[in-house]
Design a protein around this motif. Structure first.
Motif, PDB file in Angstrom:
ATOM      1  N   GLU A   7       0.816  -1.211   0.000  1.00 44.27           N
ATOM      2  CA  GLU A   7       0.000   0.000   0.000  1.00 44.27           C
ATOM      3  C   GLU A   7       0.848   1.258   0.000  1.00 44.27           C
ATOM      4  N   TYR A   8       2.165   1.119   0.240  1.00 36.14           N
ATOM      5  CA  TYR A   8       3.082   2.257   0.209  1.00 36.14           C
ATOM      6  C   TYR A   8       3.863   2.252  -1.102  1.00 36.14           C
ATOM      7  N   MET A  17      -0.385   7.842  -2.835  1.00 38.09           N
ATOM      8  CA  MET A  17       0.460   6.847  -2.165  1.00 38.09           C
ATOM      9  C   MET A  17       1.560   7.542  -1.365  1.00 38.09           C
ATOM     10  N   VAL A  18       1.821   7.001  -0.190  1.00 44.49           N
ATOM     11  CA  VAL A  18       2.853   7.529   0.707  1.00 44.49           C
ATOM     12  C   VAL A  18       4.122   6.710   0.506  1.00 44.49           C
ATOM     13  N   PRO A  19       5.279   7.340   0.386  1.00 40.57           N
ATOM     14  CA  PRO A  19       6.521   6.567   0.238  1.00 40.57           C
ATOM     15  C   PRO A  19       6.744   5.658   1.439  1.00 40.57           C
ATOM     16  N   VAL A  20       7.305   4.508   1.183  1.00 39.29           N
ATOM     17  CA  VAL A  20       7.529   3.562   2.259  1.00 39.29           C
ATOM     18  C   VAL A  20       8.585   4.086   3.230  1.00 39.29           C
ATOM     19  N   PRO A  32       4.815   5.245   8.921  1.00 40.84           N
ATOM     20  CA  PRO A  32       4.996   5.288  10.388  1.00 40.84           C
ATOM     21  C   PRO A  32       5.661   4.015  10.884  1.00 40.84           C
ATOM     22  N   LYS A  33       6.562   4.224  11.814  1.00 38.23           N
ATOM     23  CA  LYS A  33       7.282   3.096  12.386  1.00 38.23           C
ATOM     24  C   LYS A  33       6.361   2.345  13.340  1.00 38.23           C
TER      25      LYS A  33
END
Length: 780
Positions: A635-636, A676-679, A683-684
């Motif tokens: 999803e990232y 899409m959010v970069p991997v 969030p950790k």
């Protein structure tokens, strides 16, 4: 034939269609035969025969298109068939079932050296306690390499009867006179169990001075000797950086789930090609688990008819861009079909509109800056430029947009400039390389210096230099705007059967694919600024007649290699440091492809972590093949695999500016979708706790501690033990889940003792009803 002298063949049947060498062997003492040879299409094939019904083969299976003669080895006790081609480094292992009939591939392994010969080790010499079911000896140019096939089992301390039935012994059943007299006794069976090995010996009365050979202790001792030798070989191989081959495919059956082993127990001299790179002190590729798959049939173009299969070796066979594909046809006059990729499906049986080139097609390519312009090189030494109408061909095109004349003989190949618009380079049988300005329709530069056929040429990524490789075994590097003579020359591939080259690693290195003196296909890596020094690294691949066509993805540094008529696509990540080539998973198709062309990076589906897409041309179909990397967080956006890519569809400058000495640089763009959010920015996640310490549940509080917390102590409980109801068990924390006090009166003490015993059993894991609290849902 019968054994009686003078008897003619009782029955005969056509075997393999090709007149090249064939091999034949019996399947143990059964009535079945195995033969290997070549088909009429020069494909290597395996056939199963039943001598009781010899009218035709029971089963025919095609292997590949390699020219090496196949060596078959069959083990009647396990039903395993090992095949290897002379001059190749690939071993196949099949399980044969003549009753079905069926040939099931069990595994295949790649070895370091090319096979010059192959032999099977007797079963009495196998290491049965290590579950070694088969061992073959491979003869290479400089070594004799044992290759062991093991069945993975959890227990290696027991003898597995199902894997090791009694095998053929070492004592003859009769003598020569008895056999001539009609004696047909069979050789006795011998057990492979270490405690029941035979001890009989056999000596020949004919040969004097022969020492007795023990079939028992000697064989066992040989097994230990091989094992000790395996330690030595393994140690030497680790010191030299070698590793072992691994199985590429294994079926689910435990009886045939084999792997080629190189452990010390098998005595196998290590091989450096297939073992995971983590096991040796070297880097591994990010794309080692890359997978290729053919996309759904809805994306295919089918019912392709009349395709030309006679394009020269310097041509890729067809060409494609992100909108359409151009396919040469077999019809006279150099006809070319242009199909829209946006309109997949089955083509009509009627003739489709084509381009009438007027001469046989030698090479063709699309303009990267104009998706509607197609350049076609003909065997009449002319280059024609065609413009495709919007929406595709609706009628046959007969008049080109322009014709370029200048070469005096047939043209080899043509390439567009990667940076400047309206620039085209061509190579010809007249041993010249000419650069054309398309806007003016004339030749502007002519490069000299070649003494034989030009196999391939390639522009550098920045468009400043041009590299060529030719049949005279030389690689030449030109700076066209400075001189018509080569700036550098260096040694190329030894063989003169064909070669290709491509720029890699940002334009600092050249990768060349070709042949060696024994026709083995291999790839060579050169430093572009030091061609006279020779290749930095040479990697042999296999033996096949077609030239490897390389495609290099500059964003991932992965090179794809395959040839016309191949069924396999090799993948390697190229690095500027040793070991230079990092092997990745290869892609294999069911049938040979006539061409394999890659599409621009912008057509990849980044949501599926797809980093390359190609078009595979079959006998009558055009199939898209997607290469992707398995990732968990799909999803990232995987920004480590997708750096900003070059905007290849926009020229950096015009032809006139480039000829005047100017250089340009194309801008780069991100492939990340807006949603899409970069991997790297994900969030950790806190690491999940695998277990909760027992002290959390066994903690006991005194009445004083409870009073300090402001809770009344239960007078009827022993040391703070309450009975708060939690799921199916009981809580040991009455302050968290307080329950009613234990009832007083008769029977109260008995119930308390019963509860204490149950808690004690729960702590020891003996009571299934009382589980730790974290395994139950807390009831309100």
């Amino acid at each position: 034939m019968d054994k009686e002298p003078g008897d003619a063949a009782g029955e005969s049947v056509p075997g393999h269609d090709n007149n090249k060498d064939s091999r034949l062997l019996w399947m143990g003492s059964s009535d079945c035969l195995i033969s290997v040879g070549f088909s009429q299409m020069r494909e290597r094939e395996v056939k199963l025969w039943d001598t009781r019904r010899l009218s035709g083969a029971m089963l025919t299976m095609a292997l590949d298109t390699s020219p090496g003669v196949t060596i078959p080895l069959y083990d009647a006790d396990t039903g395993l068939l090992v095949l290897a081609g002379k001059g190749e480094n690939l071993l196949y292992c099949f399980e044969v079932a003549p009753t079905q009939p069926a040939l099931t591939q069990v595994t295949q392994c790649r070895t370091e050296g090319s096979t010059r010969g192959l032999a099977a080790v007797p079963r009495l010499a196998l290491d049965v306690m290590a579950c070694e079911v088969l061992r073959v000896l491979q003869l290479t140019d400089t070594a004799l390499v044992p290759i062991s096939f093991l069945v993975p089992r959890k227990s290696v301390q027991e003898f597995h009867e199902d894997l090791f039935p009694d095998c053929t012994g070492m004592l003859p059943a009769t003598n020569a006179q008895g056999w001539w007299a009609g004696d047909s006794q069979q050789v006795g069976r011998a057990s492979l169990h270490p405690a029941r090995r035979p001890t009989e010996t056999f000596t020949s009365p004919i040969i004097a001075g022969t020492s007795p050979t023990s079939t028992g202790h000697t064989d066992t001792g040989t097994s230990h000797t091989d094992a000790d030798a395996g330690h030595t070989d393994a140690d030497q191989s680790e010191a030299s950086g070698y590793s072992s081959p691994s199985s590429l495919a294994s079926p689910g059956s435990a009886a045939t789930s084999l792997s080629a082993s190189t452990g010390p127990s098998s005595g196998f001299a290590s091989s450096p090609s297939q073992k995971s790179l983590q096991s040796i002190l070297g880097p591994s590729s990010r794309f080692r688990h890359a997978q290729g798959r053919v996309l759904h049939r809805d994306c295919h173009l089918t019912n392709l008819r009349g395709l030309s299969l006679t394009t020269p070796g310097e041509c890729d066979g067809f060409c494609a861009n992100h909108q359409r594909v151009a396919l040469p046809l077999l019809s006279a006059g150099g006809q070319i079909a242009v199909l829209e990729l946006s309109k997949p499906g089955r083509l009509p049986d009627a003739a489709v509109p084509t381009i009438q080139n007027g001469a046989a097609v030698a090479d063709l390519t699309w303009d990267p800056f104009d998706p509607r312009r197609l350049a076609v090189a003909g065997e009449d030494a002319r280059i024609r430029l065609w413009r495709i109408p919007e929406g595709g061909l609706q009628e046959t095109l007969r008049e080109p947009e322009a014709i370029l004349r200048g070469h005096t003989e047939k043209i080899y190949s043509i390439r567009f400039h990667p940076m400047a618009s309206d620039l085209l380079v061509s190579s010809s049988y007249d041993m010249t390389v000419r650069i054309w300005e398309l806007s003016a329709g004339q030749e502007v530069l002519c490069l000299q210096g070649h003494t034989d056929q030009i196999f391939s040429m390639a522009w550098s990524p920045d468009g400043k230099k041009l590299a060529t490789v030719s049949k005279d075994g030389r690689i030449r590097l030109y700076e066209p705007r400075r001189s018509s003579q080569p700036q550098q020359e260096g040694p190329g591939p030894e063989g003169g059967r064909g070669a290709r080259l491509v720029w890699v690693c940002g334009g600092d290195y050249l990768l060349v694919s070709g042949f060696d003196s024994r026709s083995e296909r291999r790839i060579l890596l050169y430093r572009a600024q030091a061609l006279p020094e020779g290749p930095l690294s040479v990697l042999g691949l296999d033996v096949a007649p077609s030239t490897l066509l390389p495609f290099y993805d500059e964003d991932t540094s992965v090179v794809f290699l395959t040839g016309k008529g191949d069924t396999r696509v090799f993948l390697y990540e190229v690095t500027p440091e040793p070991p230079y080539f990092l092997e990745c998973n290869s892609f294999t198709s069911n049938e040979p492809h006539k061409g394999f062309v890659f599409l621009p990076k912008t057509v990849c589906e980044v949501r599926e972590v797809e980093f390359a897409r190609a078009l595979r041309l079959g006998q009558s179909t055009l199939e898209p093949v997607a290469f992707h990397v398995p990732r968990v967080k799909k999803e990232y956006f995987q920004d480590d695999l997708y750096p900003p890519t070059r905007v290849w569809w926009e020229p950096a400058l015009g032809a006139g500016a480039w000829l005047d000495g100017q250089d340009g640089q194309q801008r780069r763009a991100s492939l990340r979708p807006a949603d899409m959010v970069p991997v790297s920015e994900a969030p950790k996640e806190a690491p999940a706790r695998k277990f909760v310490p027992a002290s959390v549940y066994l903690e006991e509080k005194t009445d004083e501690q409870k009073k300090e917390e402001g809770r009344p102590a239960a007078p009827g409980l022993l040391r703070g033990r309450g009975r708060g109801r939690v799921g199916l068990g009981w809580s040991r924390h009455p302050q968290e889940h307080p329950g009613p006090p234990a009832p007083a009166g008769p029977g109260g003490g008995t119930r308390r003792r019963r509860r204490r015993r149950r808690r004690s059993r729960a702590r020891r894991g003996q009571d299934p009803l009382l589980k730790p609290l974290h395994q139950h849902r807390v009831l309100p």
